[in-house]
Design a protein around this motif. Structure first.
Motif, PDB file in Angstrom:
ATOM      1  N   ILE A  95       0.840  -1.206   0.000  1.00  0.00           N
ATOM      2  CA  ILE A  95       0.000   0.000   0.000  1.00  0.00           C
ATOM      3  C   ILE A  95       0.875   1.255   0.000  1.00  0.00           C
ATOM      4  O   ILE A  95       0.595   2.232  -0.713  1.00  0.00           O
ATOM      5  CB  ILE A  95      -0.947  -0.010   1.219  1.00  0.00           C
ATOM      6  CG1 ILE A  95      -1.923  -1.186   1.125  1.00  0.00           C
ATOM      7  CG2 ILE A  95      -1.726   1.291   1.295  1.00  0.00           C
ATOM      8  CD1 ILE A  95      -2.794  -1.357   2.343  1.00  0.00           C
ATOM      9  N   LEU A  96       1.944   1.240   0.807  1.00  0.00           N
ATOM     10  CA  LEU A  96       2.852   2.387   0.838  1.00  0.00           C
ATOM     11  C   LEU A  96       3.510   2.603  -0.526  1.00  0.00           C
ATOM     12  O   LEU A  96       3.670   3.747  -0.974  1.00  0.00           O
ATOM     13  CB  LEU A  96       3.923   2.175   1.910  1.00  0.00           C
ATOM     14  CG  LEU A  96       3.491   2.437   3.362  1.00  0.00           C
ATOM     15  CD1 LEU A  96       4.595   2.018   4.317  1.00  0.00           C
ATOM     16  CD2 LEU A  96       3.114   3.892   3.559  1.00  0.00           C
ATOM     17  N   ALA A  97       3.882   1.509  -1.153  1.00  0.00           N
ATOM     18  CA  ALA A  97       4.480   1.637  -2.490  1.00  0.00           C
ATOM     19  C   ALA A  97       3.489   2.239  -3.476  1.00  0.00           C
ATOM     20  O   ALA A  97       3.849   3.092  -4.316  1.00  0.00           O
ATOM     21  CB  ALA A  97       4.955   0.272  -2.973  1.00  0.00           C
ATOM     22  N   THR A  98       2.238   1.821  -3.351  1.00  0.00           N
ATOM     23  CA  THR A  98       1.203   2.381  -4.226  1.00  0.00           C
ATOM     24  C   THR A  98       1.026   3.877  -3.960  1.00  0.00           C
ATOM     25  O   THR A  98       0.887   4.689  -4.904  1.00  0.00           O
ATOM     26  CB  THR A  98      -0.118   1.642  -3.997  1.00  0.00           C
ATOM     27  OG1 THR A  98       0.075   0.251  -4.251  1.00  0.00           O
ATOM     28  CG2 THR A  98      -1.207   2.170  -4.918  1.00  0.00           C
ATOM     29  N   LYS A  99       1.012   4.234  -2.674  1.00  0.00           N
ATOM     30  CA  LYS A  99       0.845   5.647  -2.337  1.00  0.00           C
ATOM     31  C   LYS A  99       2.054   6.468  -2.809  1.00  0.00           C
ATOM     32  O   LYS A  99       1.902   7.611  -3.263  1.00  0.00           O
ATOM     33  CB  LYS A  99       0.627   5.807  -0.822  1.00  0.00           C
ATOM     34  CG  LYS A  99      -0.775   5.419  -0.368  1.00  0.00           C
ATOM     35  CD  LYS A  99      -1.003   5.793   1.061  1.00  0.00           C
ATOM     36  CE  LYS A  99      -2.437   5.506   1.479  1.00  0.00           C
ATOM     37  NZ  LYS A  99      -3.398   6.417   0.838  1.00  0.00           N
ATOM     38  N   ARG A 100       3.249   5.906  -2.662  1.00  0.00           N
ATOM     39  CA  ARG A 100       4.426   6.644  -3.141  1.00  0.00           C
ATOM     40  C   ARG A 100       4.335   6.913  -4.651  1.00  0.00           C
ATOM     41  O   ARG A 100       4.649   8.025  -5.104  1.00  0.00           O
ATOM     42  CB  ARG A 100       5.690   5.831  -2.821  1.00  0.00           C
ATOM     43  CG  ARG A 100       6.062   5.812  -1.345  1.00  0.00           C
ATOM     44  CD  ARG A 100       7.443   5.219  -1.159  1.00  0.00           C
ATOM     45  NE  ARG A 100       7.832   5.217   0.251  1.00  0.00           N
ATOM     46  CZ  ARG A 100       7.748   4.161   1.047  1.00  0.00           C
ATOM     47  NH1 ARG A 100       7.261   3.011   0.569  1.00  0.00           N
ATOM     48  NH2 ARG A 100       8.112   4.246   2.315  1.00  0.00           N
ATOM     49  N   GLN A 101       3.924   5.887  -5.363  1.00  0.00           N
ATOM     50  CA  GLN A 101       3.802   6.086  -6.811  1.00  0.00           C
ATOM     51  C   GLN A 101       2.709   7.099  -7.136  1.00  0.00           C
ATOM     52  O   GLN A 101       2.847   7.931  -8.043  1.00  0.00           O
ATOM     53  CB  GLN A 101       3.493   4.735  -7.478  1.00  0.00           C
ATOM     54  CG  GLN A 101       3.469   4.784  -9.000  1.00  0.00           C
ATOM     55  CD  GLN A 101       4.799   5.257  -9.571  1.00  0.00           C
ATOM     56  OE1 GLN A 101       5.863   4.798  -9.151  1.00  0.00           O
ATOM     57  NE2 GLN A 101       4.759   6.193 -10.518  1.00  0.00           N
ATOM     58  N   GLU A 102       1.631   7.059  -6.360  1.00  0.00           N
ATOM     59  CA  GLU A 102       0.539   8.003  -6.578  1.00  0.00           C
ATOM     60  C   GLU A 102       1.003   9.433  -6.293  1.00  0.00           C
ATOM     61  O   GLU A 102       0.695  10.389  -7.057  1.00  0.00           O
ATOM     62  CB  GLU A 102      -0.631   7.644  -5.663  1.00  0.00           C
ATOM     63  CG  GLU A 102      -1.877   8.470  -5.901  1.00  0.00           C
ATOM     64  CD  GLU A 102      -3.030   8.048  -4.991  1.00  0.00           C
ATOM     65  OE1 GLU A 102      -4.088   8.714  -5.030  1.00  0.00           O
ATOM     66  OE2 GLU A 102      -2.862   7.059  -4.235  1.00  0.00           O
ATOM     67  N   ILE A 103       1.794   9.616  -5.223  1.00  0.00           N
ATOM     68  CA  ILE A 103       2.318  10.955  -4.898  1.00  0.00           C
ATOM     69  C   ILE A 103       3.243  11.452  -6.003  1.00  0.00           C
ATOM     70  O   ILE A 103       3.177  12.635  -6.414  1.00  0.00           O
ATOM     71  CB  ILE A 103       3.050  10.901  -3.543  1.00  0.00           C
ATOM     72  CG1 ILE A 103       2.056  10.640  -2.397  1.00  0.00           C
ATOM     73  CG2 ILE A 103       3.806  12.205  -3.286  1.00  0.00           C
ATOM     74  CD1 ILE A 103       2.704  10.357  -1.075  1.00  0.00           C
ATOM     75  N   ARG A 104       4.102  10.564  -6.517  1.00  0.00           N
ATOM     76  CA  ARG A 104       4.989  10.957  -7.616  1.00  0.00           C
ATOM     77  C   ARG A 104       4.173  11.399  -8.838  1.00  0.00           C
ATOM     78  O   ARG A 104       4.512  12.396  -9.505  1.00  0.00           O
ATOM     79  CB  ARG A 104       5.897   9.785  -8.000  1.00  0.00           C
ATOM     80  CG  ARG A 104       6.962   9.453  -6.965  1.00  0.00           C
ATOM     81  CD  ARG A 104       7.770   8.254  -7.439  1.00  0.00           C
ATOM     82  NE  ARG A 104       8.750   7.842  -6.446  1.00  0.00           N
ATOM     83  CZ  ARG A 104       9.983   8.345  -6.351  1.00  0.00           C
ATOM     84  NH1 ARG A 104      10.367   9.317  -7.166  1.00  0.00           N
ATOM     85  NH2 ARG A 104      10.823   7.898  -5.441  1.00  0.00           N
ATOM     86  N   ASN A 105       3.114  10.666  -9.097  1.00  0.00           N
ATOM     87  CA  ASN A 105       2.287  11.014 -10.271  1.00  0.00           C
ATOM     88  C   ASN A 105       1.651  12.390 -10.083  1.00  0.00           C
ATOM     89  O   ASN A 105       1.583  13.199 -11.037  1.00  0.00           O
ATOM     90  CB  ASN A 105       1.205   9.958 -10.473  1.00  0.00           C
ATOM     91  CG  ASN A 105       1.771   8.617 -10.901  1.00  0.00           C
ATOM     92  OD1 ASN A 105       2.891   8.558 -11.444  1.00  0.00           O
ATOM     93  ND2 ASN A 105       1.026   7.550 -10.662  1.00  0.00           N
ATOM     94  N   TYR A 106       1.140  12.663  -8.862  1.00  0.00           N
ATOM     95  CA  TYR A 106       0.538  13.981  -8.617  1.00  0.00           C
ATOM     96  C   TYR A 106       1.585  15.098  -8.771  1.00  0.00           C
ATOM     97  O   TYR A 106       1.309  16.162  -9.347  1.00  0.00           O
ATOM     98  CB  TYR A 106      -0.066  14.030  -7.219  1.00  0.00           C
ATOM     99  CG  TYR A 106      -1.373  13.274  -7.072  1.00  0.00           C
ATOM    100  CD1 TYR A 106      -2.393  13.462  -8.009  1.00  0.00           C
ATOM    101  CD2 TYR A 106      -1.597  12.399  -6.013  1.00  0.00           C
ATOM    102  CE1 TYR A 106      -3.594  12.781  -7.888  1.00  0.00           C
ATOM    103  CE2 TYR A 106      -2.800  11.712  -5.890  1.00  0.00           C
ATOM    104  CZ  TYR A 106      -3.791  11.905  -6.827  1.00  0.00           C
ATOM    105  OH  TYR A 106      -4.987  11.244  -6.726  1.00  0.00           O
TER     106      TYR A 106
END
Length: 453
Positions: free
Chosen positions: A45-56
Motif C-alpha cells: 500500500i505504501l508503495a502504491t501511495k508513493r507512486q501516486e504521490i509521484r504522479n501527482y
C-alpha cells in the motif's frame, strides 16, 4: 485406579495433548504469518501511495512547466501565476500542494491559509519532528519522501502523512505534496482482525474436533466396556446356571441313593428287628433292647427320608411346582409351628424344570429365613401365573428386614437373586407398612407355550 479409568486416560490424554500441541503450533504459526502478511500488505500500500504521490507531483510540474521555464511577464509575475495554479490544484478530499522558500517561509497552502507568508523553519509536529526543515533538507538532497504528523483537513485531527518534496532550483522553492496514511493503519488493522478471527475459528475447530474425538473415544470405550461386561455377565450367568444344575443333579443323585439304597437297607434292618422283637417277647430285657433299637431305627429312617426330601423333593418332579409348594408349606408348618397359607396356580408346561427348581429353592430359602430370624406367626405364599409372566409372593408378619439392609443381603438372599437372574427373573424384598416382610419374584414364562395357555 480402575482398569476402565486407566483405559480412558491412555486413550484420551494423548488426544488432548496432541490437540493442545496442534492448536498452539497453529496459533503461533498463524500469528507469525499475520505479521508477515500485514507487513507485506502495508509495504504494498505504501508503495502504491508513493507512486501516486509521484504522479501527482509530476502532474503539478507539467502544469507549471511552461510558466516556470519561460517566466512570461517577468519572474515576479510568473511566480504569482505558479502560486495561483498550485493553490487551485487539489486532489481527493485532503490532497493539495504546498510551497516553501528555503528559509522555511510558506508561499502556498490551499488548506491552511494562516500559514501563508510566515516562516515555519522551527515548526515541530506532536512527535518532535521538524517538519518544514526536514522536508527542505530532503528536497535539497535530490528530492524524496518524508513521514511526519500533520493536520488533516477533512477530520480536523492530526494524522500520519507521507510527504514528497523537490527543489525548484531557479526560484529556490521547495515544492511538495503528500497523502495521509491513517487509512493504511485502518486497513492493516482490518486485515489483522480478519486473520485473528480466522485463527480463532481454526483453534475452535481444532478443539471442537478434539472434543468430538474424545466423546467418540469415550463412547467406543464405554461400548467396548459395556459389551465386555455383558459378555462377562452372560458367561457368569451361564456358569451360575451350570453350577445350580450340577448342584441339583448331585442333590438328586444323593437323594435317590438315600431313598433307594440307604432307606431300603434301613427298612430291611427294621424287618429283622421286628422279627427279633417278636421272638424276644418272653425275655423282658431283650424286649426292651429291641424296642429301643426299633425307635432309633425309625428315627434314622425318618431322618434319611427328610434329608432325601430336602435334597430333591420327589413331589416337585412327580406332581409339579404347585403341589410341591403346598407340601413344603405343610411340612414347614408341622416342624416350625408357624401357620402357612399356600395359594398356588398350576404352571403346567410353561416353566422349565430348572426354573421350577429355582422357584422352589427360593421359597425354601425364604421359609428358612422366616423360621430363623423373623419371629413370625403366619406366612402367606401366593403363586400367580399370568399370560407372559409368573409372580410369586411370600409374606410374613414378623419383625421385617433390618434397616439398612447389608450390601447385597446375606448369602441366602444373594443365592435367591442369582437363581432368579439365571432365569431372567427379578427378586424384590421390602418391609410392609403393617409389619413383616414381602418377597416378590417375577419370572417370564416360556414363549413357546403361550398359545397353549
Amino acid at each position: 485406579m480402575t482398569f476402565k479409568t486407566k483405559l480412558m486416560l491412555i486413550t484420551i490424554l494423548p488426544l488432548i495433548t496432541v490437540s493442545i500441541l496442534i492448536g498452539s503450533v497453529s496459533y503461533f504459526q498463524a500469528r507469525r504469518l499475520i505479521e508477515i502478511e500485514t507487513h507485506s500488505v502495508e509495504q504494498r500500500i505504501l508503495a502504491t501511495k508513493r507512486q501516486e504521490i509521484r504522479n501527482y507531483l509530476n502532474l503539478a510540474l507539467t502544469s507549471i512547466e511552461r510558466i516556470y521555464e519561460g517566466e512570461p511577464g517577468g519572474r515576479a509575475a510568473a511566480q504569482e501565476s505558479v502560486k495561483q495554479i498550485l493553490h487551485n490544484m487539489t486532489f481527493g478530499e485532503d490532497g493539495y500542494f504546498f510551497v516553501y522558500s528555503l528559509d522555511g517561509t510558506n508561499l502556498v497552502h490551499p488548506k491552511l491559509a494562516h500559514l501563508v507568508g510566515k516562516k515555519w523553519w522551527d515548526l515541530q509536529d506532536p512527535e518532535g519532528d521538524f517538519v518544514i526543515r526536514n522536508l527542505i533538507e530532503t528536497a535539497q538532497n535530490g528530492g524524496g519522501f518524508h513521514e511526519y504528523v500533520w493536520h488533516k483537513p477533512s477530520t480536523g485531527l492530526v494524522e500520519e502523512k507521507l510527504g514528497f518534496a523537490i527543489i525548484l532550483d531557479k526560484w529556490n522553492w521547495m515544492l511538495g505534496t503528500g497523502l495521509y496514511t491513517d487509512d493504511i493503519a485502518r486497513e492493516v488493522a482490518a486485515i489483522r482482525a480478519d486473520f485473528s478471527e480466522s485463527i480463532r475459528q481454526t483453534v475452535i475447530v481444532v478443539f471442537a474436533i478434539t472434543l468430538v474425538a474424545i466423546v467418540v473415544a469415550g463412547l467406543l470405550i464405554a461400548g467396548v466396556r459395556f459389551s465386555e461386561q455383558r459378555f462377562a455377565d452372560s458367561k457368569l450367568k451361564e456358569l451360575t446356571n451350570r453350577i445350580f444344575e450340577v448342584q441339583e443333579q448331585e442333590r438328586k443323585r444323593v437323594s435317590t441313593e438315600l431313598h433307594d439304597s440307604i432307606s431300603q437297607l434301613l427298612v430291611s434292618v427294621r424287618y429283622g428287628i421286628e422279627m427279633i422283637q417278636s421272638e424276644a417277647s418272653r425275655t423282658p430285657v431283650l424286649r426292651g433292647y429291641a424296642d429301643k433299637c426299633m425307635r432309633i431305627l425309625d428315627g434314622a429312617i425318618s431322618e434319611v427320608r427328610r434329608i432325601s426330601r430336602d435334597l430333591r423333593p420327589s413331589v416337585l418332579d412327580d406332581m409339579g411346582l404347585a403341589t410341591a409348594l403346598v407340601s413344603l408349606g405343610k411340612e414347614f408348618e408341622t416342624h416350625s409351628g408357624i401357620k402357612v397359607d399356600v395359594s398356588p396356580e398350576r404352571t403346567h408346561d410353561r416353566l422349565s424344570d430348572s426354573a421350577k427348581t429355582a422357584l422352589y429353592r427360593v421359597v425354601q430359602e425364604a421359609m428358612t429365613n422366616v423360621a430363623r430370624h423373623s419371629g413370625a406367626t403366619h406366612v402367606s405364599i401366593t403363586l400367580v401365573v399370568g399370560r407372559h409372566t409368573l409372580s410369586l409372593t411370600i409374606e410374613d408378619n414378623g419383625r421385617g428386614l433390618p434397616h439398612p439392609l447389608p450390601q447385597g443381603g446375606g448369602l441366602g438372599i444373594r443365592n435367591m437373586r442369582e437363581r432368579m437372574e439365571t432365569h431372567d427373573g427379578f427378586l424384590q424384598l421390602r418391609n410392609m407398612a403393617e409389619g413383616g416382610t414381602r418377597i416378590r419374584v417375577t419370572m417370564p414364562l416360556n414363549k413357546t407355550s403361550e398359545r397353549a395357555a
